[in-house]
Design a protein around this motif. Structure first.
Motif, PDB file in Angstrom:
ATOM      1  N   LYS A 182      49.949  42.059  12.319  1.00 44.48           N
ATOM      2  CA  LYS A 182      49.965  43.414  11.751  1.00 44.48           C
ATOM      3  C   LYS A 182      49.827  44.474  12.841  1.00 44.48           C
ATOM      4  CE  LYS A 182      50.117  41.858   7.478  1.00 44.48           C
ATOM      5  NZ  LYS A 182      50.249  40.428   7.756  1.00 44.48           N
ATOM      6  N   LEU A 183      50.562  44.268  13.927  1.00 42.64           N
ATOM      7  CA  LEU A 183      50.555  45.188  15.066  1.00 42.64           C
ATOM      8  C   LEU A 183      51.976  45.328  15.604  1.00 42.64           C
ATOM      9  CD1 LEU A 183      47.486  43.810  17.092  1.00 42.64           C
ATOM     10  CD2 LEU A 183      47.591  46.043  15.947  1.00 42.64           C
ATOM     11  N   PRO A 184      52.310  46.488  16.190  1.00 35.60           N
ATOM     12  CA  PRO A 184      53.576  46.569  16.922  1.00 35.60           C
ATOM     13  C   PRO A 184      53.536  45.629  18.119  1.00 35.60           C
ATOM     14  CG  PRO A 184      52.257  48.537  17.302  1.00 35.60           C
ATOM     15  CD  PRO A 184      51.571  47.764  16.223  1.00 35.60           C
ATOM     16  N   VAL A 185      54.674  45.042  18.453  1.00 34.98           N
ATOM     17  CA  VAL A 185      54.720  43.975  19.459  1.00 34.98           C
ATOM     18  C   VAL A 185      55.708  44.320  20.562  1.00 34.98           C
ATOM     19  CG1 VAL A 185      55.384  41.557  19.860  1.00 34.98           C
ATOM     20  CG2 VAL A 185      54.026  42.168  17.845  1.00 34.98           C
ATOM     21  N   TRP A 186      55.296  44.076  21.809  1.00 28.09           N
ATOM     22  CA  TRP A 186      56.169  44.164  22.980  1.00 28.09           C
ATOM     23  C   TRP A 186      56.323  42.760  23.559  1.00 28.09           C
ATOM     24  CZ3 TRP A 186      53.026  48.009  21.421  1.00 28.09           C
ATOM     25  CH2 TRP A 186      53.519  49.329  21.460  1.00 28.09           C
ATOM     26  N   LEU A 187      57.561  42.369  23.883  1.00 31.51           N
ATOM     27  CA  LEU A 187      57.842  41.036  24.411  1.00 31.51           C
ATOM     28  C   LEU A 187      58.305  41.120  25.863  1.00 31.51           C
ATOM     29  CD1 LEU A 187      60.023  39.552  21.503  1.00 31.51           C
ATOM     30  CD2 LEU A 187      57.607  39.141  21.877  1.00 31.51           C
ATOM     31  N   GLU A 188      57.797  40.221  26.699  1.00 27.66           N
ATOM     32  CA  GLU A 188      58.285  40.058  28.065  1.00 27.66           C
ATOM     33  C   GLU A 188      58.069  38.609  28.477  1.00 27.66           C
ATOM     34  OE1 GLU A 188      60.032  41.606  30.033  1.00 27.66           O
ATOM     35  OE2 GLU A 188      59.971  43.703  29.395  1.00 27.66           O
ATOM     36  N   ASN A 189      58.832  38.139  29.465  1.00 28.53           N
ATOM     37  CA  ASN A 189      58.514  36.806  29.973  1.00 28.53           C
ATOM     38  C   ASN A 189      57.274  36.888  30.857  1.00 28.53           C
ATOM     39  OD1 ASN A 189      59.203  36.980  32.876  1.00 28.53           O
ATOM     40  ND2 ASN A 189      61.307  37.162  32.169  1.00 28.53           N
ATOM     41  N   ASN A 190      56.603  35.764  31.038  1.00 26.63           N
ATOM     42  CA  ASN A 190      55.290  35.824  31.675  1.00 26.63           C
ATOM     43  C   ASN A 190      55.356  36.124  33.167  1.00 26.63           C
ATOM     44  OD1 ASN A 190      56.143  33.347  32.618  1.00 26.63           O
ATOM     45  ND2 ASN A 190      54.423  32.182  31.801  1.00 26.63           N
ATOM     46  N   ALA A 191      56.521  35.959  33.784  1.00 24.94           N
ATOM     47  CA  ALA A 191      56.642  36.357  35.181  1.00 24.94           C
ATOM     48  C   ALA A 191      56.647  37.875  35.305  1.00 24.94           C
ATOM     49  CB  ALA A 191      57.916  35.774  35.785  1.00 24.94           C
ATOM     50  N   THR A 192      57.314  38.556  34.365  1.00 28.36           N
ATOM     51  CA  THR A 192      57.323  40.021  34.375  1.00 28.36           C
ATOM     52  C   THR A 192      55.940  40.575  34.054  1.00 28.36           C
ATOM     53  OG1 THR A 192      59.668  40.175  33.800  1.00 28.36           O
ATOM     54  CG2 THR A 192      58.298  42.077  33.274  1.00 28.36           C
ATOM     55  N   THR A 193      55.249  39.990  33.075  1.00 25.77           N
ATOM     56  CA  THR A 193      53.898  40.484  32.785  1.00 25.77           C
ATOM     57  C   THR A 193      52.950  40.160  33.935  1.00 25.77           C
ATOM     58  OG1 THR A 193      53.259  38.478  31.542  1.00 25.77           O
ATOM     59  CG2 THR A 193      54.203  40.323  30.286  1.00 25.77           C
ATOM     60  N   GLY A 194      53.207  39.056  34.652  1.00 16.35           N
ATOM     61  CA  GLY A 194      52.429  38.782  35.853  1.00 16.35           C
ATOM     62  C   GLY A 194      52.596  39.889  36.870  1.00 16.35           C
ATOM     63  N   ALA A 195      53.846  40.338  37.056  1.00 13.60           N
ATOM     64  CA  ALA A 195      54.110  41.440  37.992  1.00 13.60           C
ATOM     65  C   ALA A 195      53.444  42.725  37.513  1.00 13.60           C
ATOM     66  CB  ALA A 195      55.613  41.642  38.136  1.00 13.60           C
ATOM     67  N   ILE A 196      53.458  42.983  36.204  1.00  9.44           N
ATOM     68  CA  ILE A 196      52.815  44.180  35.662  1.00  9.44           C
ATOM     69  C   ILE A 196      51.304  44.115  35.869  1.00  9.44           C
ATOM     70  CG2 ILE A 196      52.282  45.410  33.509  1.00  9.44           C
ATOM     71  CD1 ILE A 196      55.131  44.664  32.580  1.00  9.44           C
ATOM     72  N   GLY A 197      50.711  42.957  35.566  1.00 12.93           N
ATOM     73  CA  GLY A 197      49.275  42.794  35.797  1.00 12.93           C
ATOM     74  C   GLY A 197      48.928  42.985  37.260  1.00 12.93           C
ATOM     75  N   GLU A 198      49.775  42.450  38.129  1.00 11.30           N
ATOM     76  CA  GLU A 198      49.543  42.581  39.566  1.00 11.30           C
ATOM     77  C   GLU A 198      49.668  44.036  40.012  1.00 11.30           C
ATOM     78  OE1 GLU A 198      48.065  40.799  42.679  1.00 11.30           O
ATOM     79  OE2 GLU A 198      48.952  39.424  41.214  1.00 11.30           O
ATOM     80  N   SER A 199      50.587  44.779  39.402  1.00  7.85           N
ATOM     81  CA  SER A 199      50.786  46.176  39.801  1.00  7.85           C
ATOM     82  C   SER A 199      49.634  47.064  39.366  1.00  7.85           C
ATOM     83  CB  SER A 199      52.106  46.706  39.222  1.00  7.85           C
ATOM     84  OG  SER A 199      52.020  46.886  37.822  1.00  7.85           O
ATOM     85  N   LEU A 200      49.015  46.734  38.234  1.00  4.69           N
ATOM     86  CA  LEU A 200      47.946  47.580  37.703  1.00  4.69           C
ATOM     87  C   LEU A 200      46.567  47.188  38.206  1.00  4.69           C
ATOM     88  CD1 LEU A 200      49.133  47.992  33.998  1.00  4.69           C
ATOM     89  CD2 LEU A 200      49.316  49.658  35.844  1.00  4.69           C
ATOM     90  N   ARG A 201      46.333  45.881  38.435  1.00  6.48           N
ATOM     91  CA  ARG A 201      44.980  45.439  38.769  1.00  6.48           C
ATOM     92  C   ARG A 201      44.918  44.516  39.983  1.00  6.48           C
ATOM     93  NH1 ARG A 201      41.472  48.669  36.726  1.00  6.48           N
ATOM     94  NH2 ARG A 201      39.879  47.061  36.840  1.00  6.48           N
ATOM     95  N   GLY A 202      45.983  44.447  40.758  1.00  3.64           N
ATOM     96  CA  GLY A 202      45.993  43.540  41.906  1.00  3.64           C
ATOM     97  C   GLY A 202      46.599  44.183  43.131  1.00  3.64           C
ATOM     98  N   VAL A 203      47.641  43.549  43.668  1.00  5.04           N
ATOM     99  CA  VAL A 203      48.296  44.027  44.886  1.00  5.04           C
ATOM    100  C   VAL A 203      48.798  45.466  44.732  1.00  5.04           C
ATOM    101  CG1 VAL A 203      50.400  43.670  46.269  1.00  5.04           C
ATOM    102  CG2 VAL A 203      48.890  41.743  45.757  1.00  5.04           C
ATOM    103  N   GLY A 204      49.128  45.847  43.494  1.00  2.00           N
ATOM    104  CA  GLY A 204      49.634  47.198  43.250  1.00  2.00           C
ATOM    105  C   GLY A 204      48.678  48.302  43.629  1.00  2.00           C
ATOM    106  N   ARG A 205      47.416  47.974  43.873  1.00  2.00           N
ATOM    107  CA  ARG A 205      46.456  49.009  44.291  1.00  2.00           C
ATOM    108  C   ARG A 205      46.726  49.494  45.704  1.00  2.00           C
ATOM    109  NH1 ARG A 205      41.157  45.768  42.294  1.00  2.00           N
ATOM    110  NH2 ARG A 205      42.440  44.102  43.168  1.00  2.00           N
ATOM    111  N   TRP A 206      47.455  48.699  46.513  1.00  2.00           N
ATOM    112  CA  TRP A 206      47.803  49.150  47.864  1.00  2.00           C
ATOM    113  C   TRP A 206      49.299  49.053  48.158  1.00  2.00           C
ATOM    114  CZ3 TRP A 206      50.193  45.326  50.694  1.00  2.00           C
ATOM    115  CH2 TRP A 206      49.926  43.998  50.348  1.00  2.00           C
ATOM    116  N   CYS A 207      50.057  48.523  47.220  1.00  2.00           N
ATOM    117  CA  CYS A 207      51.472  48.265  47.452  1.00  2.00           C
ATOM    118  C   CYS A 207      52.293  48.762  46.268  1.00  2.00           C
ATOM    119  CB  CYS A 207      51.676  46.764  47.656  1.00  2.00           C
ATOM    120  SG  CYS A 207      53.380  46.254  47.836  1.00  2.00           S
ATOM    121  N   ARG A 208      53.323  49.570  46.531  1.00  2.00           N
ATOM    122  CA  ARG A 208      54.115  50.160  45.455  1.00  2.00           C
ATOM    123  C   ARG A 208      55.395  49.374  45.154  1.00  2.00           C
ATOM    124  NH1 ARG A 208      52.504  53.805  42.037  1.00  2.00           N
ATOM    125  NH2 ARG A 208      54.309  55.179  42.240  1.00  2.00           N
TER     126      ARG A 208
END
Length: 375
Positions: A182-208
């Motif tokens: 009962k929620l709106p849903v966004w779909l991605e493959n787990n490699a893309t969400t891995g990159a998103i997680g990395e950009s927001l809370r990992g390497v992305g803190r010093w690398c664009r």
């Protein structure tokens, strides 16, 4: 399609302000304008509107600032939450993230997710338990991000997943997920969400700009360009295994082949997660697998450096950290080849994932927040 009462979408300028605060908090109100091309009056008006909506709040001024310091602005972490689900060949993980992009709860099911309906029912029960345990009302959920191994086919974001996930493949998952959760849903493959997680809370803190290598049962990846994930026209940017010929596929750096090599050498590993938790570099079969695999990885890294010119290439997914270090130390970088005048081009840094926990699950949980509130 189920209709949902969604949280109000933030405007482009509101998302800009929220993203600046997310990346720099605590940030003095007076410093926010310097990160935009907006006037100070416009920024003040946007900040006040976001405070009125309960998404931002003022906090104590920064210490050690001369004169009359400006109050700081911070996200209201408890304003909204999002749900993330990550399905791997041998695991199903559900996470809750707050508005500050922090994982406040995470649970891995003690089951192999081969049966889709059984797994989704268990995940729905797990979500309800976590909400009750943490005192979070369902009205504060902005949406659900769903990630799974595989690539997209057709125009409806249908997954073609690895063989152990056959029950999840070639069907439209979004309507089923929306009906159950009962929620709106966004779909991605787990490699893309891995990159998103990395950009927001990992390497992305010093690398664009970086490429994310996702070592799982299969092998894929994701791309982050100037701080934003890039998925390509069909949603499959980062499907790195496509560069290999059919004869080379069994030598690509997919962990299913490492497990097969270990079993042939008498080391019984039952799952990718067991490999990640218990990896021993001295196991018989590891060196042979590396000898077969590294030329395939070298070619990919050279292609990424030549085509993308990233600041970093991240070794992530379910890769054991010690195995990742072994691989990084053996990569043949393009700069090690002969170059005119003996001068090589600058190259990407090869680094391990810097997220705490599973980057793909983190990225899945942050998908709704990213698309509704952040850039």
């Amino acid at each position: 399609m189920i209709a949902f009462e969604k949280s109000p979408l933030a405007s482009e300028n509101e998302r800009l302000i929220l993203d600046i605060v997310r990346r720099h908090e605590p940030i003095a109100r007076a410093l926010i304008t310097g990160h935009t091309n907006l006037t100070q009056q416009s920024v003040h008006r946007l900040v006040e509107a976001l405070i009125a909506r309960g998404l931002l709040r003022t906090a104590a001024p920064l210490r050690g600032v001369r004169g009359q310091p400006s109050p700081t602005i911070e996200l209201v972490k408890e304003a909204v939450y999002s749900v993330g689900i990550s399905i791997n060949t041998d695991s199903a993980i559900l996470s809750l993230a707050d508005f500050g992009c922090n994982i406040v709860a995470q649970e891995m099911l003690k089951m192999v997710p081969s049966d889709r309906r059984e797994t989704l029912a268990a995940l729905a029960g797990t979500l309800q338990d976590l909400l009750e345990r943490h005192g979070i009302h369902r009205d504060r959920l902005v949406g659900l991000g769903f990630a799974m191994s595989g690539f997209f086919v057709l125009d409806t974001h249908v997954f073609n997943a690895p063989e152990p996930l056959r029950d999840w493949s070639l069907i439209e998952l979004r309507p089923e997920l929306e009906e159950i959760f009962k929620l709106p849903v966004w779909l991605e493959n787990n490699a893309t969400t891995g990159a998103i997680g990395e950009s927001l809370r990992g390497v992305g803190r010093w690398c664009r700009t970086f490429a994310y290598l996702s070592f799982n049962y299969g092998f894929g990846g994701g791309l982050v360009l100037e701080g934003k994930s890039y998925v390509g026209f069909h949603g499959n940017a980062g499907e790195f295994s496509m560069i290999y010929t059919p004869d080379e596929m069994s030598r690509r750096p997919a962990l299913q082949y490492l497990i097969a090599a270990l079993r042939e050498n008498g080391v019984h590993i039952g799952s990718i997660e067991e490999l990640r938790q218990n990896f021993d570099p001295a196991w018989p079969g590891v060196e042979g697998w590396l000898a077969d695999t590294m030329p395939m990885l070298d070619r990919l890294i050279a292609a990424l450096i030549g085509v993308l010119d990233p600041q970093a290439i991240v070794f992530g997914g379910q890769l054991p950290q010690e195995l990742g270090r072994m691989m990084i130390s053996r990569v043949l970088m393009p700069s090690e080849r002969r170059h005119r005048y003996g001068v090589a081009p600058n190259e990407a840094r090869l680094v391990l994932s810097e997220t705490k926990g599973d980057a793909a699950t983190l990225g899945a949980a942050l998908l709704p927040l990213k698309f509704v509130y952040f850039l």
